[in-house]
Scaffold this active site. Structure first.
Site, PDB file in Angstrom:
ATOM      1  N   HIS A 179       7.529 -20.724  -6.465  1.00 43.01           N
ATOM      2  CA  HIS A 179       6.147 -21.212  -6.343  1.00 43.01           C
ATOM      3  C   HIS A 179       5.746 -22.012  -7.581  1.00 43.01           C
ATOM      4  O   HIS A 179       6.361 -21.922  -8.652  1.00 43.01           O
ATOM      5  CB  HIS A 179       5.195 -20.024  -6.174  1.00 43.01           C
ATOM      6  CG  HIS A 179       5.241 -19.078  -7.343  1.00 43.01           C
ATOM      7  ND1 HIS A 179       4.574 -19.304  -8.526  1.00 43.01           N
ATOM      8  CD2 HIS A 179       5.904 -17.902  -7.499  1.00 43.01           C
ATOM      9  CE1 HIS A 179       4.810 -18.310  -9.370  1.00 43.01           C
ATOM     10  NE2 HIS A 179       5.616 -17.447  -8.776  1.00 43.01           N
ATOM     11  N   GLU A 255       7.652 -10.851  -4.419  1.00 47.38           N
ATOM     12  CA  GLU A 255       8.146 -10.550  -5.757  1.00 47.38           C
ATOM     13  C   GLU A 255       8.313  -9.050  -5.944  1.00 47.38           C
ATOM     14  O   GLU A 255       7.660  -8.251  -5.254  1.00 47.38           O
ATOM     15  CB  GLU A 255       7.179 -11.119  -6.817  1.00 47.38           C
ATOM     16  CG  GLU A 255       7.577 -10.872  -8.267  1.00 47.38           C
ATOM     17  CD  GLU A 255       8.928 -11.469  -8.665  1.00 47.38           C
ATOM     18  OE1 GLU A 255       9.954 -10.938  -8.169  1.00 47.38           O
ATOM     19  OE2 GLU A 255       8.951 -12.423  -9.462  1.00 47.38           O
TER      20      GLU A 255
END
Length: 374
Positions: A179, A255
């Site tokens: 990201h 994550e």
């Protein structure tokens, strides 16, 4: 100290197909290469495939006995068994279906299925042949079996199978996109799942658009998968709009959770949780307080990867995710120690490309490519 990860090697064979058959299975320590348990059993008259599945089941049972709760990587030279267990091939033969169901029930969530050349499965093959020849095999060997140092150097053909030569089927190409930048990225704060879920900064949005432009230029992207976290969804939406693709959310790519450490810098954690930090740095099986270990995250992301390989065989898929899942994928392909995670760095909105082949092998094609600098 409990064992958290083991390698299962298995094989089976029939002299006649069908004919007198046996299997060999062993559990290996992935660090030392030591054979922890081994078994070879004659199973009467049957086929090669039944013997191979029988070896797999025996290996999984040995692993459950020796290291209950450990994650497992299965290595076999049977492409049929590996592809079927990974969900990429259908199980059509009625004799194999109940064996596959039993093996799936024994395999822990996130089990990694790895095809290896026959030369690298010599220990399991030898156990099967010993059983066929009536040679006694101890369940717990007194000496270590052949470890990594004794594996034969791959032939030119085997090297070709690792992505350097022609393949009968096209690889599944996964392009991992980290990201774009967030406020936590700039301040180098731990930012896992379960804590703060910051949005992209203006710089992060510009980085995502640069990645989108780069992917547009290379073309050929068939699908896009994204972590459910805000920064990845925002990145995926910007890239997907440019590519004309609707991102599919997959929780497996989130994550790792840093628990109580979320939002803190490395220095702050060292000061407030020094013992916990040292234990975390010493072992990837250790989780931060209230968080998730790297080992647990590895099992989750392997399962997510296997899902993509099953759904998109031979396609190109962009996976918008985070630092830890990408590093775990790279580590897996390179067969590097888990500690290598602490020696990799990924910049925001960079691309890492890995190709997975139908024979179970994979190759790292690029790492940490930053489109904005191209």
């Amino acid at each position: 100290m409990s064992i958290t990860h083991v390698i299962v090697e298995a094989d089976g064979g029939s002299r006649g197909n069908p004919g007198p058959a046996a299997y060999g299975a062993l559990v290996r320590d992935p660090v030392t290469g030591e054979t922890l348990m081994a078994e070879g059993v004659a199973i009467g008259t049957t086929t090669n495939n039944v013997a191979e599945y029988s070896g797999l089941i025996a290996g999984l049972e040995l692993a459950a006995e020796y290291a209950p709760g450990a994650s497992i990587e299965v290595r076999m030279d049977s492409k049929l068994v590996i592809e079927q267990m990974a969900g990429r091939w259908r199980i059509k033969h009625p004799d194999l279906q109940p064996l596959a169901i039993k093996a799936q029930g024994l395999a822990p969530f996130g089990t990694e299925w790895t095809w290896v050349p026959r030369a690298q499965n010599a220990a399991a093959d030898a156990l099967a042949n010993m059983a066929l020849d009536g040679v006694p095999i101890p369940l717990k060997p007194e000496t270590a079996g052949p470890g990594p140092a004794e594996v034969q150097e791959p032939s030119d053909l085997q090297k070709a199978l690792q992505g350097w030569g022609a393949q009968a089927e096209p690889p599944t190409q996964l392009i991992f996109l980290r990201h774009g930048e967030t406020p936590h990225t700039v301040e180098k704060r731990f930012s896992g799942s379960g804590g703060d879920d910051p949005a992209l900064s203006e710089t992060g949005r510009a980085q995502a658009l640069a990645a989108a432009e780069y992917l547009t230029r290379i073309g050929g992207v068939d699908a896009m998968v994204t972590s459910p976290m805000r920064r990845t969804r925002e990145t995926a939406e910007l890239v997907g709009a440019k590519l004309g693709l609707e991102p599919v959310v997959d929780d497996g790519w989130r994550e790792v959770s840093f628990g109580d450490w979320d939002g803190h810098t490395f220095a702050e954690i060292q000061q407030k949780w020094p013992d916990a930090m040292n234990a975390w740095l010493d072992s990837t099986a250790v989780a931060p307080p209230g968080g998730e270990s790297f080992d647990a995250c590895a099992r989750r992301t392997r399962s997510a990867r296997d899902g993509i390989l099953a759904r998109y065989p031979g396609k190109t898929v962009v996976v918008v995710t985070h630092v830890t899942p990408i590093k775990l994928m790279v580590r897996s392909v390179l067969q590097a120690p888990m500690g290598s995670l602490f020696r990799m760095e990924l910049r925001p909105a960079t691309l890492t490309e890995i190709h997975w082949y139908a024979d179970g092998l994979a190759s790292l094609r690029s790492f940490n490519v930053q489109p904005s600098l191209l």
